[in-house]
Design a protein around this motif. Sequence first.
Motif, mmCIF file in Angstrom:
data_model
loop_
_atom_site.group_PDB
_atom_site.id
_atom_site.type_symbol
_atom_site.label_atom_id
_atom_site.label_comp_id
_atom_site.label_asym_id
_atom_site.label_seq_id
_atom_site.Cartn_x
_atom_site.Cartn_y
_atom_site.Cartn_z
ATOM 1 N N SER A 27 -39.178 42.311 59.469
ATOM 2 C CA SER A 27 -38.753 41.305 58.791
ATOM 3 C C SER A 27 -37.396 41.103 59.291
ATOM 4 O O SER A 27 -37.342 39.687 58.810
ATOM 5 C CB SER A 27 -38.986 41.962 57.139
ATOM 6 O OG SER A 27 -37.792 42.703 57.136
ATOM 7 N N GLY A 28 -36.713 41.643 59.705
ATOM 8 C CA GLY A 28 -35.393 41.269 59.999
ATOM 9 C C GLY A 28 -34.321 41.017 58.792
ATOM 10 O O GLY A 28 -33.551 40.638 58.670
ATOM 11 N N ARG A 29 -35.002 41.860 57.627
ATOM 12 C CA ARG A 29 -34.342 42.133 56.297
ATOM 13 C C ARG A 29 -33.848 43.476 56.265
ATOM 14 O O ARG A 29 -34.082 44.272 56.737
ATOM 15 C CB ARG A 29 -35.166 41.454 55.208
ATOM 16 C CG ARG A 29 -35.824 40.094 55.279
ATOM 17 C CD ARG A 29 -34.698 39.159 54.497
ATOM 18 N NE ARG A 29 -34.731 39.531 53.119
ATOM 19 C CZ ARG A 29 -35.476 39.337 52.084
ATOM 20 N NH1 ARG A 29 -36.485 38.772 52.262
ATOM 21 N NH2 ARG A 29 -35.152 39.650 50.930
ATOM 22 N N ARG A 30 -32.549 43.391 55.487
ATOM 23 C CA ARG A 30 -31.963 44.679 55.233
ATOM 24 C C ARG A 30 -32.828 45.219 54.063
ATOM 25 O O ARG A 30 -33.676 44.727 53.270
ATOM 26 C CB ARG A 30 -30.726 44.318 54.768
ATOM 27 C CG ARG A 30 -29.845 45.960 54.346
ATOM 28 C CD ARG A 30 -28.355 45.321 53.886
ATOM 29 N NE ARG A 30 -28.063 44.700 52.817
ATOM 30 C CZ ARG A 30 -27.736 45.292 51.602
ATOM 31 N NH1 ARG A 30 -27.685 46.673 51.626
ATOM 32 N NH2 ARG A 30 -27.416 44.666 50.585
ATOM 33 N N THR A 31 -32.971 46.759 54.130
ATOM 34 C CA THR A 31 -33.471 47.690 52.983
ATOM 35 C C THR A 31 -32.343 48.323 52.464
ATOM 36 O O THR A 31 -31.392 48.719 52.946
ATOM 37 C CB THR A 31 -34.619 48.461 53.709
ATOM 38 O OG1 THR A 31 -33.838 49.440 54.726
ATOM 39 C CG2 THR A 31 -35.928 47.748 54.248
ATOM 40 N N PRO A 32 -32.775 48.860 51.482
ATOM 41 C CA PRO A 32 -31.818 49.361 50.659
ATOM 42 C C PRO A 32 -31.572 50.986 51.038
ATOM 43 O O PRO A 32 -32.368 51.678 51.387
ATOM 44 C CB PRO A 32 -32.204 49.739 48.963
ATOM 45 C CG PRO A 32 -33.503 49.499 49.086
ATOM 46 C CD PRO A 32 -33.795 48.662 50.518
ATOM 47 N N GLU A 43 -26.611 43.396 56.813
ATOM 48 C CA GLU A 43 -25.973 42.550 55.898
ATOM 49 C C GLU A 43 -27.180 41.692 55.404
ATOM 50 O O GLU A 43 -28.263 41.726 55.914
ATOM 51 C CB GLU A 43 -25.019 41.550 56.576
ATOM 52 C CG GLU A 43 -23.748 42.345 57.228
ATOM 53 C CD GLU A 43 -23.065 41.190 57.997
ATOM 54 O OE1 GLU A 43 -23.264 40.175 58.184
ATOM 55 O OE2 GLU A 43 -21.893 41.518 58.326
ATOM 56 N N GLY A 44 -27.200 41.014 54.260
ATOM 57 C CA GLY A 44 -27.854 40.311 53.454
ATOM 58 C C GLY A 44 -28.610 40.963 52.438
ATOM 59 O O GLY A 44 -28.494 42.162 52.433
ATOM 60 N N PRO A 45 -29.328 40.242 51.614
ATOM 61 C CA PRO A 45 -30.203 40.935 50.641
ATOM 62 C C PRO A 45 -31.237 41.819 51.055
ATOM 63 O O PRO A 45 -31.874 41.744 52.003
ATOM 64 C CB PRO A 45 -30.711 39.614 49.750
ATOM 65 C CG PRO A 45 -30.981 38.388 50.737
ATOM 66 C CD PRO A 45 -29.590 38.914 51.768
ATOM 67 N N THR A 46 -31.398 42.779 50.023
ATOM 68 C CA THR A 46 -32.324 43.533 50.457
ATOM 69 C C THR A 46 -33.768 43.212 50.169
ATOM 70 O O THR A 46 -33.991 42.382 49.384
ATOM 71 C CB THR A 46 -32.192 45.097 49.557
ATOM 72 O OG1 THR A 46 -32.354 44.687 48.224
ATOM 73 C CG2 THR A 46 -31.084 45.746 50.085
ATOM 74 N N LEU A 47 -34.778 43.765 50.848
ATOM 75 C CA LEU A 47 -35.880 43.207 51.079
ATOM 76 C C LEU A 47 -36.820 43.709 49.719
ATOM 77 O O LEU A 47 -37.753 43.154 48.911
ATOM 78 C CB LEU A 47 -37.088 43.305 52.169
ATOM 79 C CG LEU A 47 -38.498 42.754 52.056
ATOM 80 C CD1 LEU A 47 -38.435 41.341 52.067
ATOM 81 C CD2 LEU A 47 -39.177 43.273 53.350
ATOM 82 N N PHE A 48 -36.618 44.941 49.346
ATOM 83 C CA PHE A 48 -37.074 45.770 48.312
ATOM 84 C C PHE A 48 -35.949 46.661 47.628
ATOM 85 O O PHE A 48 -35.057 46.673 48.016
ATOM 86 C CB PHE A 48 -38.135 46.654 48.509
ATOM 87 C CG PHE A 48 -38.008 47.665 49.732
ATOM 88 C CD1 PHE A 48 -37.228 48.900 49.377
ATOM 89 C CD2 PHE A 48 -38.366 47.373 50.889
ATOM 90 C CE1 PHE A 48 -37.220 49.704 50.394
ATOM 91 C CE2 PHE A 48 -37.989 48.336 51.923
ATOM 92 C CZ PHE A 48 -37.289 49.459 51.888
#
Length: 240
Positions: A27-32, A43-48
């Motif tokens: 996804s290229g998205r951050r996870t918590p 960096e960036g908003p978390t996906l879940f």
Amino acid sequence: MTSDKVLLVSFPKSGSNWVRYCVEHFSGRRTPGKARRNVLVSEGPTLFDRMHFVDKRHRNIFMRSRARQGLEDYHHEDKTGLHGWLSTWRKDRRVREVQNRRLLLLLRSHYESFARNRLSAPEDITGYLGNIEMFEACRRDKLVIYYHDLVTDLTAMGRILNFLDVPYDFAGFDVEAHRKRSLELYGRGPDQPESREALFDFAYHSRALPAETRQALKAFCISYLGADLYEKYLGCFDRL
């Protein structure tokens, strides 16, 4: 207002690091997760969202068990009076809110979870059972994934990515190389992946549990969940 983000619920040491790695890769998205255990995206908003314990009271039970054995530095005083009532109300509200979230539950064997977390009494696994109880009560889309399925091949990971609406293509995905990298990143945290040389041994930690401990643990789980829910969620672990 209830979030529409998926909430990942996983008792400690249940495989969430491998999930985080693959989700971030595709996804290229951050996870918590803890800052010292960032995976691929920092960096960036978390996906879940993520919780180890739906009910914080269950976390206290877990942490006190670990503290008694010198595994954690943990001190917690239960609030009393009005502060205690407000604390209980907030925790109960959080539990109710989770029932209206989209839930992804990761489940490792209760025997393995008990042994891997070095718990000492059946009651210490109350948080594990509370997570199952909440998942059963969830009123929205939900998905349960078992640790042994998650580790064995990519089928379970594909189900997770579909649930999270993350596009993916496993063609060219070198699972062994990525798994090795994931374990290296995990090792940056406060503990190490103890079964990294025996990933497919799903009794690695619990094999040494005395028979009476296993029996007491199973009896506690059945008394908490009831025989039907025990069989529905945990019966497979008695047959592994």
